[in-house]
Design a protein around this motif. Structure first.
Motif, PDB file in Angstrom:
ATOM      1  N   GLU A  93       0.902  -1.240   0.039  1.00 19.15           N
ATOM      2  CA  GLU A  93       0.088  -0.002   0.099  1.00 19.15           C
ATOM      3  C   GLU A  93       0.732   0.972  -0.473  1.00 19.15           C
ATOM      4  O   GLU A  93       2.011   1.362   0.694  1.00 19.15           O
ATOM      5  N   LEU A  94       0.804   2.152  -0.994  1.00 19.50           N
ATOM      6  CA  LEU A  94       1.163   3.325  -0.825  1.00 19.50           C
ATOM      7  C   LEU A  94       0.240   4.690  -0.703  1.00 19.50           C
ATOM      8  O   LEU A  94      -0.815   4.800  -0.984  1.00 19.50           O
ATOM      9  N   THR A  95       0.818   5.889  -0.145  1.00 22.42           N
ATOM     10  CA  THR A  95       0.282   6.892   0.051  1.00 22.42           C
ATOM     11  C   THR A  95       0.191   7.581  -0.713  1.00 22.42           C
ATOM     12  O   THR A  95       1.095   7.507  -2.458  1.00 22.42           O
ATOM     13  N   ALA A  96      -0.789   8.211  -1.891  1.00 21.51           N
ATOM     14  CA  ALA A  96      -0.528   9.296  -2.417  1.00 21.51           C
ATOM     15  C   ALA A  96       0.540   9.547  -2.915  1.00 21.51           C
ATOM     16  O   ALA A  96       0.707   9.931  -3.853  1.00 21.51           O
ATOM     17  N   GLU A  97       1.379  10.269  -1.661  1.00 23.83           N
ATOM     18  CA  GLU A  97       2.634  10.845  -1.948  1.00 23.83           C
ATOM     19  C   GLU A  97       3.604  10.135  -2.624  1.00 23.83           C
ATOM     20  O   GLU A  97       4.202  10.603  -3.464  1.00 23.83           O
ATOM     21  N   GLN A  98       3.629   8.743  -1.959  1.00 21.68           N
ATOM     22  CA  GLN A  98       4.348   7.906  -2.202  1.00 21.68           C
ATOM     23  C   GLN A  98       4.031   7.816  -3.762  1.00 21.68           C
ATOM     24  O   GLN A  98       4.868   7.205  -4.671  1.00 21.68           O
ATOM     25  N   GLU A  99       2.800   7.292  -3.884  1.00 20.77           N
ATOM     26  CA  GLU A  99       2.339   6.720  -5.550  1.00 20.77           C
ATOM     27  C   GLU A  99       3.176   8.198  -6.336  1.00 20.77           C
ATOM     28  O   GLU A  99       4.184   7.764  -7.561  1.00 20.77           O
ATOM     29  N   GLU A 100       2.921   9.544  -6.099  1.00 25.54           N
ATOM     30  CA  GLU A 100       3.167  10.411  -7.350  1.00 25.54           C
ATOM     31  C   GLU A 100       4.939  10.087  -7.223  1.00 25.54           C
ATOM     32  O   GLU A 100       5.355  10.483  -8.142  1.00 25.54           O
ATOM     33  N   LEU A 101       5.490  10.185  -6.353  1.00 27.98           N
ATOM     34  CA  LEU A 101       7.062   9.959  -6.526  1.00 27.98           C
ATOM     35  C   LEU A 101       7.285   8.885  -6.797  1.00 27.98           C
ATOM     36  O   LEU A 101       8.535   8.775  -8.019  1.00 27.98           O
ATOM     37  N   SER A 118       5.772   7.346  -9.611  1.00 31.48           N
ATOM     38  CA  SER A 118       5.685   7.705 -11.244  1.00 31.48           C
ATOM     39  C   SER A 118       6.770   8.661 -11.745  1.00 31.48           C
ATOM     40  O   SER A 118       7.250   8.159 -11.982  1.00 31.48           O
ATOM     41  N   GLU A 119       7.069   9.314 -10.943  1.00 27.96           N
ATOM     42  CA  GLU A 119       8.398  10.472 -10.831  1.00 27.96           C
ATOM     43  C   GLU A 119       8.863   9.270 -10.948  1.00 27.96           C
ATOM     44  O   GLU A 119      10.530  10.002 -12.469  1.00 27.96           O
ATOM     45  N   VAL A 120      10.171   8.614 -10.427  1.00 29.84           N
ATOM     46  CA  VAL A 120      11.274   7.834 -10.446  1.00 29.84           C
ATOM     47  C   VAL A 120      11.165   6.841 -11.909  1.00 29.84           C
ATOM     48  O   VAL A 120      11.539   7.226 -12.569  1.00 29.84           O
ATOM     49  N   LYS A 121       9.880   6.325 -11.639  1.00 35.71           N
ATOM     50  CA  LYS A 121      10.053   5.867 -13.576  1.00 35.71           C
ATOM     51  C   LYS A 121       9.978   6.398 -14.166  1.00 35.71           C
ATOM     52  O   LYS A 121      10.221   6.073 -15.124  1.00 35.71           O
ATOM     53  N   ALA A 122       9.483   7.584 -14.168  1.00 34.47           N
ATOM     54  CA  ALA A 122       9.513   8.260 -15.750  1.00 34.47           C
ATOM     55  C   ALA A 122      11.026   9.017 -16.003  1.00 34.47           C
ATOM     56  O   ALA A 122      11.269   9.881 -17.071  1.00 34.47           O
ATOM     57  N   VAL A 123      11.613   8.986 -14.653  1.00 34.18           N
ATOM     58  CA  VAL A 123      13.208   9.254 -14.965  1.00 34.18           C
ATOM     59  C   VAL A 123      14.126   9.049 -16.061  1.00 34.18           C
ATOM     60  O   VAL A 123      14.093   7.978 -16.315  1.00 34.18           O
TER      61      VAL A 123
END
Length: 141
Positions: free
Chosen positions: A53-61, A63-68
């Motif tokens: 389970e991830l929080t919304a903030e963790q999900e956003e982070l 997705s940022e890491v995946k997009a690098v």
């Protein structure tokens, strides 16, 4: 032939080429059998492994890491040394800033420059721009 863990060393100059070749091939085959599978170390496995389970903030982070992504290959810079590519990307970002006067519009170009350049270089160039001593493109007259 004397064997060391990392190489085959010739101790007698009269050893035939076939014996050397056989020894090297045997050593390499033995080494390959003991080496772990390279797929165990692939970075993309961190994105395919199940995540709890991830929080919304963790999900956003995440997705940022995946997009690098690193800067794409540029055929103008075919050599392994990418210093010129770095300098060019940084100055392309400055040219974008100069022509559009929009930091938001040039965000992608800044990202590409940051990905290929060492941080110490971009920090130094940013300082030089602030002091007015930067040798590249001037964004302010």
């Amino acid at each position: 032939i004397a064997r060391t863990p990392s190489a085959v060393v010739l101790t007698n100059k009269k050893v035939s080429k076939d014996i050397i070749t056989h020894s090297i091939r045997t050593f390499c085959l033995r080494k390959r059998e003991t080496m772990p599978d390279i797929t165990d170390y692939k970075l993309n496995k961190i994105f395919t492994a199940p995540v709890g389970e991830l929080t919304a903030e963790q999900e956003e982070l995440l997705s940022e890491v995946k997009a690098v992504r690193t800067t794409p290959r540029d055929s103008r810079f075919p050599s392994q040394n990418q210093a010129n590519h770095c300098w060019n990307r940084y100055n392309e970002w400055l040219l974008c800033m100069k022509t559009t006067n929009s930091e938001e519009g040039c965000k992608t170009m800044r990202h590409l420059a940051a990905k290929i350049c060492p941080t110490i270089w971009t920090d130094k160039w940013d300082e030089e721009r602030g002091e007015g001593t930067f040798a590249g493109i001037k964004t302010e007259e």
